[in-house]
Design a protein around this motif. Structure first.
Motif, PDB file in Angstrom:
ATOM      1  N   GLY A  19     -10.307  28.150 -31.820  1.00 29.97           N
ATOM      2  CA  GLY A  19     -10.509  28.945 -33.031  1.00 29.97           C
ATOM      3  C   GLY A  19     -10.267  30.436 -32.904  1.00 29.97           C
ATOM      4  N   LYS A  20      -9.485  30.869 -31.894  1.00 26.49           N
ATOM      5  CA  LYS A  20      -9.199  32.314 -31.823  1.00 26.49           C
ATOM      6  C   LYS A  20      -8.392  32.762 -33.038  1.00 26.49           C
ATOM      7  CE  LYS A  20      -7.409  33.000 -27.649  1.00 26.49           C
ATOM      8  NZ  LYS A  20      -7.458  31.617 -27.128  1.00 26.49           N
ATOM      9  N   THR A  21      -7.401  31.941 -33.418  1.00 28.73           N
ATOM     10  CA  THR A  21      -6.567  32.329 -34.558  1.00 28.73           C
ATOM     11  C   THR A  21      -7.420  32.418 -35.833  1.00 28.73           C
ATOM     12  OG1 THR A  21      -4.715  31.239 -33.478  1.00 28.73           O
ATOM     13  CG2 THR A  21      -4.436  31.767 -35.800  1.00 28.73           C
ATOM     14  N   ASP A  55      -4.160  37.338 -31.831  1.00 23.63           N
ATOM     15  CA  ASP A  55      -4.945  36.094 -31.856  1.00 23.63           C
ATOM     16  C   ASP A  55      -5.014  35.396 -30.504  1.00 23.63           C
ATOM     17  OD1 ASP A  55      -2.397  34.941 -31.586  1.00 23.63           O
ATOM     18  OD2 ASP A  55      -2.981  33.198 -32.763  1.00 23.63           O
ATOM     19  N   ASP A  56      -4.403  35.998 -29.432  1.00 27.89           N
ATOM     20  CA  ASP A  56      -4.371  35.220 -28.188  1.00 27.89           C
ATOM     21  C   ASP A  56      -4.483  36.069 -26.922  1.00 27.89           C
ATOM     22  OD1 ASP A  56      -4.154  32.608 -26.980  1.00 27.89           O
ATOM     23  OD2 ASP A  56      -2.106  33.083 -26.388  1.00 27.89           O
ATOM     24  N   ILE A  57      -3.866  37.244 -26.926  1.00 28.70           N
ATOM     25  CA  ILE A  57      -3.798  38.017 -25.673  1.00 28.70           C
ATOM     26  C   ILE A  57      -4.131  39.485 -25.944  1.00 28.70           C
ATOM     27  CG2 ILE A  57      -2.319  38.666 -23.723  1.00 28.70           C
ATOM     28  CD1 ILE A  57      -0.784  36.085 -24.151  1.00 28.70           C
ATOM     29  N   PRO A  96     -11.467  29.471 -25.063  1.00 25.40           N
ATOM     30  CA  PRO A  96     -10.423  28.613 -24.493  1.00 25.40           C
ATOM     31  C   PRO A  96      -9.399  28.194 -25.560  1.00 25.40           C
ATOM     32  CG  PRO A  96     -12.591  27.942 -23.752  1.00 25.40           C
ATOM     33  CD  PRO A  96     -12.806  28.944 -24.837  1.00 25.40           C
ATOM     34  N   SER A  97      -8.278  27.666 -25.092  1.00 20.01           N
ATOM     35  CA  SER A  97      -7.203  27.257 -25.992  1.00 20.01           C
ATOM     36  C   SER A  97      -7.714  26.295 -27.062  1.00 20.01           C
ATOM     37  CB  SER A  97      -6.110  26.561 -25.184  1.00 20.01           C
ATOM     38  OG  SER A  97      -5.741  27.363 -24.096  1.00 20.01           O
ATOM     39  N   ALA A  98      -7.227  26.480 -28.287  1.00 19.03           N
ATOM     40  CA  ALA A  98      -7.553  25.597 -29.412  1.00 19.03           C
ATOM     41  C   ALA A  98      -9.058  25.563 -29.715  1.00 19.03           C
ATOM     42  CB  ALA A  98      -6.992  24.193 -29.183  1.00 19.03           C
ATOM     43  N   LYS A 105       4.642  34.810 -22.848  1.00 21.81           N
ATOM     44  CA  LYS A 105       3.273  34.552 -23.297  1.00 21.81           C
ATOM     45  C   LYS A 105       2.329  34.312 -22.120  1.00 21.81           C
ATOM     46  CE  LYS A 105       0.894  31.891 -26.913  1.00 21.81           C
ATOM     47  NZ  LYS A 105       0.448  33.029 -27.708  1.00 21.81           N
ATOM     48  N   LYS A 106       2.063  33.076 -21.773  1.00 24.08           N
ATOM     49  CA  LYS A 106       1.058  32.792 -20.749  1.00 24.08           C
ATOM     50  C   LYS A 106       1.529  33.248 -19.367  1.00 24.08           C
ATOM     51  CE  LYS A 106      -1.486  30.758 -23.803  1.00 24.08           C
ATOM     52  NZ  LYS A 106      -2.702  31.415 -24.289  1.00 24.08           N
ATOM     53  N   CYS A 107       2.819  32.989 -19.062  1.00 19.37           N
ATOM     54  CA  CYS A 107       3.299  33.251 -17.703  1.00 19.37           C
ATOM     55  C   CYS A 107       3.309  34.752 -17.412  1.00 19.37           C
ATOM     56  CB  CYS A 107       4.700  32.659 -17.523  1.00 19.37           C
ATOM     57  SG  CYS A 107       4.756  30.881 -17.801  1.00 19.37           S
ATOM     58  N   GLU A 121      -6.148  39.875 -20.721  1.00 19.35           N
ATOM     59  CA  GLU A 121      -7.129  38.845 -21.054  1.00 19.35           C
ATOM     60  C   GLU A 121      -6.662  37.888 -22.150  1.00 19.35           C
ATOM     61  OE1 GLU A 121      -9.835  38.458 -19.255  1.00 19.35           O
ATOM     62  OE2 GLU A 121      -9.253  40.191 -18.058  1.00 19.35           O
ATOM     63  N   HIS A 122      -7.247  36.687 -22.129  1.00 16.65           N
ATOM     64  CA  HIS A 122      -6.958  35.639 -23.125  1.00 16.65           C
ATOM     65  C   HIS A 122      -7.888  35.870 -24.322  1.00 16.65           C
ATOM     66  CE1 HIS A 122      -6.605  30.984 -23.882  1.00 16.65           C
ATOM     67  NE2 HIS A 122      -5.699  31.649 -24.562  1.00 16.65           N
ATOM     68  N   MET A 123      -7.615  36.934 -25.073  1.00 15.00           N
ATOM     69  CA  MET A 123      -8.542  37.348 -26.134  1.00 15.00           C
ATOM     70  C   MET A 123      -7.799  37.696 -27.419  1.00 15.00           C
ATOM     71  SD  MET A 123     -11.021  40.034 -24.131  1.00 15.00           S
ATOM     72  CE  MET A 123     -12.125  39.503 -22.820  1.00 15.00           C
TER      73      MET A 123
HETATM   74 MN    MN Z   1      -4.098  30.798 -25.781  1.00 17.86          MN
END
Ligand code: MN
Ligand code: OXD
Length: 582
Positions: free
Chosen positions: A251-253, A274-276, A247-249, A205-207, A225-227
């Motif tokens: 409301g992207k989801t 929902d995140d990347i 940014p995290s938390a 995921k992030k790494c 991207e974090h999108m």
């Molecule tokens: Mn995220």
């Protein structure tokens, strides 16, 4: 066992260093997963939830000191310090490797070492990239199975292609003093020790998909991207895809799977991710995007029938819940879900509101993407989906308007680079403090932000039909501290305006900071916000913006000589337009 010599040799080296009791190569099969679940139920890693209401759902309680990403011990280990930039913690690679080697020595004694081959993105997509995570955590394996295309098909692709990201993970002894998340982007390698938390431990995921991939994307000419990626289909059957960074938390989801208000009869929302988001220019000059993940690792608190009914619907089966509370009939529960009173809190103690919330504020669900009612098969399209608009956004109580459009791609890059947001529980540290979070990538960009913005700016040479760039803010508050915009499903009204702008169907109020909607162009049928408030949400306070511009300048200037001159030129234009309008 594998025919890839590099992988085979690396597994042998890791095994000699960590001394596991067993080695298991993950196939990703149902039987394998069942065995894993059974062993975690026996060990207490998994607690069975109510199998009548929630078949296939389990609860995991993490160590109370291990509940979020740990940015202060997350490092980018490039050979040159400046390549990591002021936006990252840096450690010299040889020193970092030695430090990690000492931690890994013998750390898997008595444990099984799992070899987890995975593919980020559809298995047959040229945009996808593979990795292998070696881990001693069965919880990580169960999560990786949902979040990535994990197992035999990924291993076959690795054996075909020969390249993969090496990720080594051990939960160690969960001692926060012995916790490090190291990235070696020049070697496509990740080393993580001492945490079982998602962002620190699910290395795909992030790494991989953000830190390592952003570094790779720069050399290969694409963007990691974090999108979220969402498709908006009109009643005429026309679908526009939007990629949005928050940014995290923040409301992207929720945005990725929103349900439009009643008057949007005939419109459909399609969830791609929902995140990347990984994006690459296509032959038609547009940007084409894939979601490298295959599941959601979402924040549970606040997920409810009123905020995200699609998410609630997908959480009734085959989900892993981490650090939520439990009701008397053994169903998962978190703050905001409904008015049930839980009996057990996330630590496994009897629930007592005086002691704290039932669910840890960063408690999570993990669930396969296909279970989402708004899931689109286009998420499996090897070519990706064409992006019409890129949206940046932060959590800002004041100043920042509901929505604005950039004047150009370059100005859009400045809008992204200027993003700021109040911090949330997704990372350890203070909550609610405004910090600069360019492109929502502050915790995730695997190299110097100045070089990252230069890379973004090169896209005008790489593609001639780039998406328009917008900035939104759902979080403005009035003097009494109440939200001025209802958010959630009503954000559809803003998405509709964005699409109308992409199609050139509505005009714009040109202001020094960007193009704002004419209030009449935001659909306000049955909107809970009165017209005076809507106008306020679309106003520009020149004096306050001039102060903001100077803060942005101060922030950008810390990147020194590497900062692209174009960014300051764009900022100067905004500053000059603000002074002229004052
Ligand atoms: Mn995220
Ligand atoms: C996440 C995060 O888990 O951004 O997606 O922290």
């Amino acid at each position: 066992m594998t025919s890839n010599q590099v992988l085979q040799q690396w597994v042998e080296e890791v095994s000699e260093l960590t001394h596991p009791e067993n080695i298991h190569w993950c196939s990703g099969s149902d039987e394998e997963n069942q065995q894993l679940v059974d062993s975690m139920l026996a060990s207490g890693d998994f607690i069975e939830l109510n199998q009548e209401t929630h078949p296939g759902c389990y609860l995991h309680r993490s160590d109370p000191n291990d509940v979020a990403r740990v940015e202060q011990v997350t490092y980018i280990c490039t050979s040159q310090r400046d390549d990591a930039g002021p936006n990252n913690n840096w450690m010299e690679p040889a020193g970092a490797r030695a430090k990690m080697r000492a931690l890994y020595a013998g750390c898997m004694r008595g444990r099984t070492m799992y070899i987890v081959p995975y593919c980020m993105g559809p298995i047959d997509s040229p945009l996808s990239r593979c990795g292998v995570e070696i881990t001693d955590s069965p919880y990580v394996v169960a999560n990786m199975r949902m979040m990535t295309r994990m197992g035999s098909a990924a291993l076959a692709r690795i054996e075909r292609e020969g390249t993969f990201v090496k990720g080594l993970h051990s939960i160690g002894d969960l001692d926060p003093e012995r916790r490090f998340i190291m990235h070696f982007p020049e070697e496509l390698m990740i080393q993580s020790f001492g945490s079982g938390y998602g962002g620190n431990a699910l290395l795909g995921k992030k790494c991989h998909a953000l830190r390592i991939a952003s570094f790779q994307a720069r050399t290969e000419g694409w963007l990691a991207e974090h999108m979220l990626i969402v498709g908006v289909e009109s009643p005429r059957g026309e679908t526009h895809y939007i990629a949005a960074a928050f940014p995290s938390a923040c409301g992207k989801t929720n945005l990725a799977m929103l349900i439009p208000p009643a008057q949007y009869d005939g419109w459909k929302i399609w969830t791609i991710g929902d995140d990347i988001c990984w994006m690459q220019p296509g032959e038609d000059g547009r940007l084409w995007a894939i979601n490298p993940e295959s599941g959601f690792f979402g924040v549970a608190p606040g997920t409810a029938a009123g905020t995200n009914p699609n998410a609630l619907a997908m959480l009734n089966s085959n989900a892993i819940f981490t650090n939520v509370g439990v009701t008397a009939d053994n169903q998962p529960w978190w703050e905001g879900k409904d008015d049930e009173v839980p009996v057990t809190d996330w630590r496994g103690n009897p629930y007592d509101p005086e002691v704290g919330p039932a669910a840890q504020p960063n408690s999570r669900f993990t669930v396969p993407m296909k279970q989402c009612p708004s899931y689109s098969d286009e998420a499996e399209n090897p070519g990706g989906v064409p992006i019409s608009a890129i949206v940046f956004g932060g959590r800002r109580e004041r100043l920042v308007p509901l929505v604005m459009e950039s004047k150009s791609w370059q100005h859009g890059v400045l809008l992204g680079a200027s993003m700021a947001s109040e911090t949330t529980a997704a990372a350890t540290g203070a909550v609610g403090v405004v910090r600069r979070d360019p492109m929502a990538m502050k915790p995730f960009c695997g190299y110097n932000f100045a070089d990252y913005w230069s890379h973004w700016l090169t896209f005008t040479n790489r593609a001639d039909n780039l998406p328009s760039i917008f900035h939104v803010n759902w979080f403005r508050k009035d003097q009494d501290g109440n939200f001025m915009w209802p958010g959630f499903g009503d954000n559809m009204r803003v998405l509709e305006w964005i699409i109308n702008r992409c199609k050139g169907e509505v005009g714009i109020n040109e202001t020094p900071i960007g193009g704002l909607p004419l209030p009449a162009d935001i659909n306000s049928t049955d909107l809970d916000t009165d017209s005076a408030t809507l106008e306020q949400l679309l106003e520009v306070d020149s004096a306050a913006w001039s102060a903001e511009v100077e803060q942005i300048r101060e922030y950008l200037e810390q990147y020194g000589d590497r900062l692209p001159a174009r960014m300051i030129a764009e900022l100067d234009k905004v500053a000059a337009a603000l002074s002229a309008s004052a």
